[in-house]
Design an enzyme around this catalytic site. Structure first.
Site, short mmCIF file in Angstrom:
data_model
loop_
_atom_site.label_atom_id
_atom_site.label_comp_id
_atom_site.label_asym_id
_atom_site.label_seq_id
_atom_site.Cartn_x
_atom_site.Cartn_y
_atom_site.Cartn_z
N THR A 135 0.63 -1.30 0.31
CA THR A 135 0.17 0.13 0.24
C THR A 135 1.19 1.15 0.18
O THR A 135 1.63 1.55 0.57
CB THR A 135 -0.54 0.21 1.33
OG1 THR A 135 -1.53 1.22 1.03
CG2 THR A 135 -0.05 -0.50 2.58
N ASP A 136 0.12 2.45 -0.40
CA ASP A 136 0.65 3.72 -0.18
C ASP A 136 1.12 4.26 1.12
O ASP A 136 2.10 4.94 0.93
CB ASP A 136 0.61 4.89 -1.75
CG ASP A 136 -1.83 5.05 -0.84
OD1 ASP A 136 -1.83 4.36 0.25
OD2 ASP A 136 -1.74 6.10 -1.57
N GLU A 137 0.33 3.73 1.96
CA GLU A 137 0.44 3.99 3.24
C GLU A 137 1.47 4.01 4.01
O GLU A 137 2.25 4.15 4.64
CB GLU A 137 -0.90 3.44 4.52
CG GLU A 137 -2.29 4.03 3.08
CD GLU A 137 -3.63 3.56 4.66
OE1 GLU A 137 -3.37 3.36 4.98
OE2 GLU A 137 -4.36 3.21 3.28
N TYR A 161 -0.98 -0.36 11.70
CA TYR A 161 -1.42 -1.03 9.70
C TYR A 161 -0.39 -0.81 9.01
O TYR A 161 0.01 -1.83 8.20
CB TYR A 161 -3.53 -0.61 9.10
CG TYR A 161 -3.47 -0.82 7.17
CD1 TYR A 161 -2.99 -2.21 7.32
CD2 TYR A 161 -3.50 0.30 7.03
CE1 TYR A 161 -2.74 -2.72 5.93
CE2 TYR A 161 -2.75 -0.09 5.27
CZ TYR A 161 -3.19 -1.17 4.76
OH TYR A 161 -3.23 -2.21 3.28
N LYS A 165 2.92 -3.05 6.79
CA LYS A 165 2.73 -3.61 6.11
C LYS A 165 4.73 -2.70 5.87
O LYS A 165 5.07 -3.51 4.81
CB LYS A 165 1.82 -2.28 5.02
CG LYS A 165 -0.10 -3.31 5.25
CD LYS A 165 -0.20 -3.93 4.56
CE LYS A 165 -0.29 -4.43 2.76
NZ LYS A 165 -0.28 -5.98 2.29
P1 NAD Z 1 -9.65 -7.19 2.50
O1 NAD Z 1 -9.41 -6.49 3.21
O2 NAD Z 1 -10.61 -6.92 1.58
O3 NAD Z 1 -9.31 -8.68 2.18
C1 NAD Z 1 -8.41 -9.07 3.11
C2 NAD Z 1 -8.74 -10.90 2.68
O4 NAD Z 1 -7.58 -11.62 2.93
C3 NAD Z 1 -9.53 -11.33 3.48
O5 NAD Z 1 -10.57 -12.55 2.67
C4 NAD Z 1 -8.67 -12.67 4.45
O6 NAD Z 1 -10.13 -13.72 5.05
C5 NAD Z 1 -7.89 -12.28 4.02
N1 NAD Z 1 -7.14 -13.15 5.31
C6 NAD Z 1 -6.89 -12.12 5.81
N2 NAD Z 1 -5.75 -12.43 7.32
C7 NAD Z 1 -5.80 -14.24 6.87
C8 NAD Z 1 -5.04 -15.23 6.81
N3 NAD Z 1 -4.16 -15.03 7.99
N4 NAD Z 1 -4.31 -16.46 5.95
C9 NAD Z 1 -4.75 -16.34 4.81
N5 NAD Z 1 -5.92 -15.87 4.23
C10 NAD Z 1 -6.19 -13.90 4.71
O7 NAD Z 1 -8.77 -6.39 2.13
P2 NAD Z 1 -8.02 -5.19 0.51
O8 NAD Z 1 -9.01 -4.18 0.29
O9 NAD Z 1 -8.86 -6.47 -0.74
O10 NAD Z 1 -6.66 -5.70 1.11
C11 NAD Z 1 -5.82 -6.27 -0.68
C12 NAD Z 1 -4.41 -6.17 -0.41
O11 NAD Z 1 -4.21 -5.45 -0.96
C13 NAD Z 1 -3.99 -6.18 1.44
O12 NAD Z 1 -2.57 -6.68 1.70
C14 NAD Z 1 -3.66 -4.80 1.49
O13 NAD Z 1 -2.77 -4.20 2.46
C15 NAD Z 1 -3.49 -4.00 0.08
N6 NAD Z 1 -3.96 -3.01 -0.38
C16 NAD Z 1 -5.04 -2.50 -0.25
C17 NAD Z 1 -5.72 -0.71 -0.53
C18 NAD Z 1 -7.22 -0.89 -0.44
O14 NAD Z 1 -7.74 0.68 -0.39
N7 NAD Z 1 -7.79 -1.71 -0.20
C19 NAD Z 1 -4.65 -0.33 -1.04
C20 NAD Z 1 -3.29 -0.96 -1.19
C21 NAD Z 1 -3.15 -1.88 -0.96
P1 TYD Z 2 -10.20 4.31 4.57
O1 TYD Z 2 -11.36 4.08 4.14
O2 TYD Z 2 -10.46 3.79 6.32
O3 TYD Z 2 -9.40 4.12 4.52
P2 TYD Z 2 -7.75 4.13 4.62
O4 TYD Z 2 -7.82 5.21 6.25
O5 TYD Z 2 -7.14 3.50 4.54
O6 TYD Z 2 -7.30 5.63 3.36
O7 TYD Z 2 -10.95 5.31 5.20
C1 TYD Z 2 -10.69 6.81 3.68
C2 TYD Z 2 -10.25 7.50 3.70
O8 TYD Z 2 -12.21 8.78 5.34
C3 TYD Z 2 -9.59 8.21 5.54
O9 TYD Z 2 -9.33 9.33 5.95
C4 TYD Z 2 -10.70 8.22 6.78
C5 TYD Z 2 -11.85 8.91 5.95
N1 TYD Z 2 -12.87 7.92 7.07
C6 TYD Z 2 -13.98 8.66 7.30
O10 TYD Z 2 -14.45 9.93 7.45
N2 TYD Z 2 -15.72 8.25 8.00
C7 TYD Z 2 -15.39 6.84 8.34
O11 TYD Z 2 -16.30 6.03 8.66
C8 TYD Z 2 -14.17 5.74 7.35
C9 TYD Z 2 -13.89 4.59 7.30
C10 TYD Z 2 -12.66 6.95 7.01
#
Ligand code: NAD
Ligand code: TYD
Length: 354
Positions: A135-137, A161, A165
């Site tokens: 992630t970019d975080e 988090y 990562k």
């Molecule tokens: P998500 O939370 O929707 O899905 C995570 C999946 O991992 C779930 O299906 C969960 O059951 C599985 N999981 C969790 N713990 C596990 C374990 N111990 N063993 C096996 N499976 C397990 O997450 P997402 O949003 O789809 O993100 C997927 C990946 O992409 C993550 O690594 C996250 O850090 C990265 N990512 C997410 C975003 C975003 O905006 N959602 C952006 C950049 C990177």
């Molecule tokens: P989120 O979807 O949790 O993603 P991330 O924290 O990984 O960027 O949140 C996106 C943005 O929205 C973040 O700045 C936090 C804000 N946010 C709210 O203001 N209210 C909410 O209930 C949630 C879930 C997020």
């Protein structure tokens, strides 16, 4: 024939990636390993679950017996690792779960891949790849407008988090530098689209607007996020998996920054319009609440390298992607109801008779 292990394939991004790989590459075997935590939902993959090149395995990436056995049994030659605890607010409440899955789980996968592929020396690494989805975080927070995270930006995570990562990214690079494990990492901005668990901003707020529930805006709503349509992320992962340079990092993002409050106003307008409500009906749902602890101000990704080297760019304009996304959640209210009621967790038991 390629045997590819995708971890976390029942989650939001993972399910889009599994669908893409299973349908685009009928000659690959796609093995989806997922623990099915609260974030994993096999309903997300209903449309492809009968495909002959798709296998689901319920399991934990931290399991030190299962992972080496699985790599061997399935003769895995590529790993795309997405499984993670992914929600910042949960990480503030329970950081240990994040260290466990995101750090120890990743280390367990790395160790198993190194041991299996490198069993008879480094020649065994030829044609293999460990792809880590990050992630970019990890880069921290940008204060100044017009600055971006590049692949060279120093890591500076603030939440449990992003710290977990960042630690996992460091382990991945350490396995490359120390043992020669072929790895690639991508760091992506915030994703949005169908099948996202409604704890994240976009699906949570769409659902709340539909149900006339308050929209809890953290702080003043001035934090900025860079949004990418999830299917564009899946396409980028596919491209990097096949064409990326081993040992490299690629940033993925759409140059699409939004202040939270501005994005929320667009969501309100879109949902109200699609539900046939008079404009402004849901404006009063906006509720400013206490800010998230350690809330990063601004994320913005520079994905020039991915565009220049591999020709990737996002396929959708944000307005188009958001409209598609809102429509999807409105058209799939049963999915949302099953997820918010917890009924989705019964789906696996019913499908797999366990
Ligand atoms: P998500 O939370 O929707 O899905 C995570 C999946 O991992 C779930 O299906 C969960 O059951 C599985 N999981 C969790 N713990 C596990 C374990 N111990 N063993 C096996 N499976 C397990 O997450 P997402 O949003 O789809 O993100 C997927 C990946 O992409 C993550 O690594 C996250 O850090 C990265 N990512 C997410 C975003 C975003 O905006 N959602 C952006 C950049 C990177
Ligand atoms: P989120 O979807 O949790 O993603 P991330 O924290 O990984 O960027 O949140 C996106 C943005 O929205 C973040 O700045 C936090 C804000 N946010 C709210 O203001 N209210 C909410 O209930 C949630 C879930 C997020």
């Amino acid at each position: 024939m390629k045997n590819i292990l995708i971890t976390g394939g029942a989650g939001f991004i993972g399910s889009h990636l599994v669908r893409l790989m299973v349908t685009k590459y009928p000659h690959y075997n796609i093995i989806n390993l997922d623990k099915l935590t609260y974030a994993g939902n096999l309903e997300n993959l209903k449309d492809i679950e009968g495909r002959p090149n798709y296998t689901f395995i319920k399991g934990d990436i931290c399991d030190i017996d299962l992972i080496p056995q699985l790599l061997r049994d399935k003769n895995i030659d590529g790993i795309i690792h997405l499984a993670a605890e992914s929600h910042v607010d949960r990480s503030i409440k329970d950081p240990f779960a994040f260290a466990n899955t995101n750090v120890i789980g990743t280390l367990n996968l790395l160790q198993a891949a190194k041991n299996y592929w490198g069993e008879f020396g480094r020649e065994g690494f030829e044609g293999k790849l460990f792809y880590h989805v990050s992630t970019d975080e990890v880069y921290g927070s940008l204060e100044q407008e017009g600055t971006f995270f590049t692949e060279e930006t120093k890591y500076d995570p603030h939440s449990p988090y992003s710290a977990s990562k960042a630690a996992s990214d460091h382990f991945v690079r350490a396995f490359h530098d120390t043992y020669g494990l072929p790895v690639v990492i991508s760091n992506c901005s915030n994703n949005y689209g169908s099948f996202q668990f409604p704890e994240k901003l976009i699906p949570l707020f769409i659902n709340n607007i539909c149900n006339n529930k308050p929209l809890p805006v953290y702080g003043k709503g001035e934090n900025v996020r860079d949004w990418l349509y999830v299917e564009d992320h899946a396409v980028a992962i596919d491209l990097i998996f096949h064409k990326g340079k081993t040992g490299d990092t690629y940033n993925i993002g759409g140059f699409n920054e939004w202040r939270n409050i501005d994005l929320i106003k667009v969501m309100i307008k879109t949902v109200d319009r699609l539900l046939g409500r008079p404009p402004g009906s849901s404006d009063s749902l906006i509720t400013y609440v206490t800010d998230r602890a350690g809330h990063d101000l601004r994320y913005a990704i520079d994905s020039t390298k991915l565009n220049r080297e591999l020709g990737w760019s996002p396929s959708l304009q944000f307005e188009e992607g958001l409209e598609k996304t809102v429509r999807w959640y409105l058209d799939n209210r049963e999915w949302m109801e099953r997820v918010t009621s917890g009924d989705y967790q019964a789906y696996y038991k019913q499908m797999y008779n366990r």
